[in-house]
Enzyme design. Sequence first.
Site: not given
Ligand SMILES: [Zn+2]
Length: 172
Positions: A84, A132, A152
């Site tokens: 996104c 998202c 990570c």
């Molecule tokens: Zn996103």
Amino acid sequence: MQRRQFILQAGGLFGALIVSSQKVFAHTINKALDLTPLDTSENEWGELVSKQEFHILFDDGTERPNSSPLNKIKEKGTFVCAACYLPLFESETKYESGTGWPSFYQPIKGRVDTKLDLSLVWPRTEYHCVRCEGHQGHIFEDGPAPTGLRYCNNGLALKFIPDNKPLPELRG
Ligand SMILES: [Zn+2]
């Protein structure tokens, strides 16, 4: 005006221009962004991201260590969600963890959310983009100061935008 003085003044002006152009292009964090989770379907995301990116982001995949070109990035800029385009990390918080995955000690405030991941024998803390809900990586408690945390991240789940390029419009 003496020649030497002119050179000094011109040099000062040139220096000021460089400084001001860096200011113009450095990304600012827009704290007013709408972070409401999207209702974009997985099929729709499949049209926007590559197969490999989809596997990481929406299938909780993990890429092979040392496979991401983002590992080597040391320039100033912003790491945005590969789905996104929400800015998730600033380059100042990236460090070399030696794990083979891009690692950060802190995300941009409010941009990632976490959940407990019990898919392996030991429980892990998963984190994802708040907008998202695309999976990014896992948090470990062996990071550097000031947080002591290691985010990570899968390189495929991020895109790096250097400070001299504008941030992309959010999508989805
Ligand atoms: Zn996103």
